[in-house]
Design an enzyme around this catalytic site. Structure first.
Site, PDB file in Angstrom:
ATOM      1  N   ASN A 142      -3.731  -5.338  12.569  1.00  0.00           N
ATOM      2  CA  ASN A 142      -5.076  -4.767  12.664  1.00  0.00           C
ATOM      3  C   ASN A 142      -5.925  -5.420  13.750  1.00  0.00           C
ATOM      4  O   ASN A 142      -7.131  -5.600  13.598  1.00  0.00           O
ATOM      5  CB  ASN A 142      -5.777  -4.821  11.297  1.00  0.00           C
ATOM      6  CG  ASN A 142      -5.136  -3.886  10.298  1.00  0.00           C
ATOM      7  OD1 ASN A 142      -4.859  -2.725  10.611  1.00  0.00           O
ATOM      8  ND2 ASN A 142      -4.878  -4.373   9.101  1.00  0.00           N
ATOM      9  N   TYR A 195      -8.276  -7.939   7.671  1.00  0.00           N
ATOM     10  CA  TYR A 195      -9.326  -7.295   6.882  1.00  0.00           C
ATOM     11  C   TYR A 195     -10.566  -8.200   6.856  1.00  0.00           C
ATOM     12  O   TYR A 195     -10.626  -9.196   7.553  1.00  0.00           O
ATOM     13  CB  TYR A 195      -8.789  -6.929   5.502  1.00  0.00           C
ATOM     14  CG  TYR A 195      -7.672  -5.904   5.601  1.00  0.00           C
ATOM     15  CD1 TYR A 195      -7.918  -4.631   6.127  1.00  0.00           C
ATOM     16  CD2 TYR A 195      -6.370  -6.207   5.240  1.00  0.00           C
ATOM     17  CE1 TYR A 195      -6.907  -3.692   6.264  1.00  0.00           C
ATOM     18  CE2 TYR A 195      -5.345  -5.271   5.368  1.00  0.00           C
ATOM     19  CZ  TYR A 195      -5.632  -4.015   5.891  1.00  0.00           C
ATOM     20  OH  TYR A 195      -4.623  -3.091   6.044  1.00  0.00           O
ATOM     21  N   HIS A 230      -7.647 -11.183  -0.960  1.00  0.00           N
ATOM     22  CA  HIS A 230      -6.978 -10.788   0.288  1.00  0.00           C
ATOM     23  C   HIS A 230      -7.776 -11.365   1.460  1.00  0.00           C
ATOM     24  O   HIS A 230      -8.776 -10.804   1.890  1.00  0.00           O
ATOM     25  CB  HIS A 230      -6.910  -9.262   0.375  1.00  0.00           C
ATOM     26  CG  HIS A 230      -5.912  -8.749   1.379  1.00  0.00           C
ATOM     27  ND1 HIS A 230      -5.341  -9.541   2.350  1.00  0.00           N
ATOM     28  CD2 HIS A 230      -5.375  -7.516   1.548  1.00  0.00           C
ATOM     29  CE1 HIS A 230      -4.505  -8.814   3.073  1.00  0.00           C
ATOM     30  NE2 HIS A 230      -4.499  -7.578   2.610  1.00  0.00           N
ATOM     31  N   THR A 258       0.841  -1.186   0.000  1.00  0.00           N
ATOM     32  CA  THR A 258       0.000   0.000   0.000  1.00  0.00           C
ATOM     33  C   THR A 258       0.880   1.241   0.000  1.00  0.00           C
ATOM     34  O   THR A 258       1.761   1.390   0.848  1.00  0.00           O
ATOM     35  CB  THR A 258      -0.927  -0.004   1.220  1.00  0.00           C
ATOM     36  OG1 THR A 258      -1.844  -1.094   1.089  1.00  0.00           O
ATOM     37  CG2 THR A 258      -1.701   1.297   1.343  1.00  0.00           C
ATOM     38  N   ASN A 292      -4.320 -10.367   7.174  1.00  0.00           N
ATOM     39  CA  ASN A 292      -3.967  -9.086   7.798  1.00  0.00           C
ATOM     40  C   ASN A 292      -5.120  -8.354   8.492  1.00  0.00           C
ATOM     41  O   ASN A 292      -5.120  -7.126   8.592  1.00  0.00           O
ATOM     42  CB  ASN A 292      -3.310  -8.159   6.777  1.00  0.00           C
ATOM     43  CG  ASN A 292      -1.936  -8.645   6.376  1.00  0.00           C
ATOM     44  OD1 ASN A 292      -1.413  -9.609   6.957  1.00  0.00           O
ATOM     45  ND2 ASN A 292      -1.333  -8.009   5.387  1.00  0.00           N
TER      46      ASN A 292
END
Length: 367
Positions: free
Chosen positions: A238, A183, A178, A25, A181
């Site tokens: 996260n 999400y 994805h 990112t 992580n």
């Protein structure tokens, strides 16, 4: 020659070497539209066996950070098309990472200022990035709301439509789902973020349901040979945690086995941090064995803190691909540098997120 530099097929993707540019990112897509800087940035790195783009939102609701790209608007897809054409002109292969951030977002980034969505109404103790007075600024994520069960088919369809658009309109060679992580899909997987009591919560089978529905939908849309998936069994990224990740991810991999995926991308340890976590042990070899026993034919991609020596060791131990993240920020010619054992440029951390060409497209290649 080192196995690292040998060509290999990942499903339908013919790769010139086993070095993968991991998703990074960089927050340089105002209005979620990738621009000309992105054309330069990605084409500079086209010697990678495979480029996985920065995480790219499948919908406006899936957005969680300022100035990250999307796949849900015509101008976004046109921007990506210029990038994929440039990478292909250099002989490269490129897939995009399909992203829904779930609760890792802020009301300022959501449609109509709505609350971010999540499996359960539990805030993530983490930060996101907003642009304030032209400056990237880290802020706390907003309180999310729990998704209703009748909303989940729409999210599955968002992934399906994004995959089709990525391949048919934006010119990507494939997609990576994805599932890592912390999400949305990872939030559903893990007990620390999923307290549902319906068909998508509780048991391992229920918590894995959304990720598997998404993967099946994407495979049906574009074919498994163009689909990869990213998993991070034990990362604390996260604010995500699972009480017992080994059986959870062995179930996931058992179900993924028959789908004919191009690859499985596994983050070992804490994303961008320690490879081994004393409080979260995980047997990656056992997990891979489960995948293979279930008929898994996708290549096994490893990620987290790799250099050439560690990469060669991983390949000798059965991995098929090695993803490099931060080294690709400052070394557009990383493949050549690894092959020649040349020194690496050091990245400027101050330019990781947001900005322009500085720290993005101006790192020198070898002469």
């Amino acid at each position: 020659m080192s196995q690292l530099f040998e060509p290999v097929a990942a499903g339908a993707l013919q790769l010139s070497n086993r070095i993968v540019m991991a998703p990074l990112t960089r927050n340089r897509s105002p209005r979620a539209v990738p621009g000309e800087l992105g054309v330069t940035y990605y084409s500079q790195r086209a010697s990678a066996g495979l480029i996985i783009t920065e995480a790219t939102a499948i919908s406006h609701q899936g957005q969680g950070y300022a100035d990250v790209p999307g796949l849900y608007g015509a101008d976004q897809l046109a921007g990506w098309r210029r990038i994929t054409d440039a990478v292909h002109a250099q002989g490269g292969r490129i897939v995009t990472q399909l992203w829904h951030v779930g609760r890792v977002s802020h009301v300022d980034l959501q449609p109509g200022g709505a609350a971010p969505v999540a499996p359960s109404a539990l805030a993530a103790k983490t930060k996101t990035v907003l642009i304030r007075d032209g400056v990237p600024t880290f802020v706390d994520t907003s309180e999310p709301r729990a998704l209703r069960q009748d909303e989940l088919p729409g999210i599955v369809d968002d992934y399906r439509r994004a995959a089709l658009a990525a391949v048919n309109e934006a010119g990507f060679d494939g997609v990576e789902i994805h599932g890592a992580n912390g999400y949305l899909l990872d939030q559903f997987l893990k007990t620390g973020s999923n307290q549902r009591d319906d068909a998508y919560g509780g048991s391992i089978e229920n918590r894995a349901r959304l990720l598997l529905e998404v993967t099946c939908a994407v495979v049906e849309a574009i074919g498994g040979a163009r689909v990869g998936i990213r998993l991070s069994p034990v990362t604390p990224a996260n604010d995500v945690v699972d009480a017992d990740p080994q059986p959870l991810f062995e179930h996931v991999l058992r179900e993924l086995g028959p789908l004919g995926l191009a690859y499985v991308h596994v983050i070992e340890g804490a994303t961008g941090g320690p490879r081994d976590l004393a409080d979260r042990p995980f047997d990656y070899a056992a997990a891979r064995a489960v995948y293979l026993a279930a008929g898994g034919s996708g290549l096994w991609m490893v990620n987290n803190g790799y250099d050439r020596a560690l990469a060669e060791q991983a390949l000798a131990n059965g991995a098929d691909l090695v993803a490099f993240g931060k080294p690709y920020i400052a070394n557009p010619d990383l493949v050549r540098r690894l092959r020649e054992n040349a020194p690496l440029n050091e990245p400027d951390r101050n330019t990781f997120y947001g900005g322009g060409a500085q720290g993005y497209t101006d790192y020198p290649a070898l002469g």
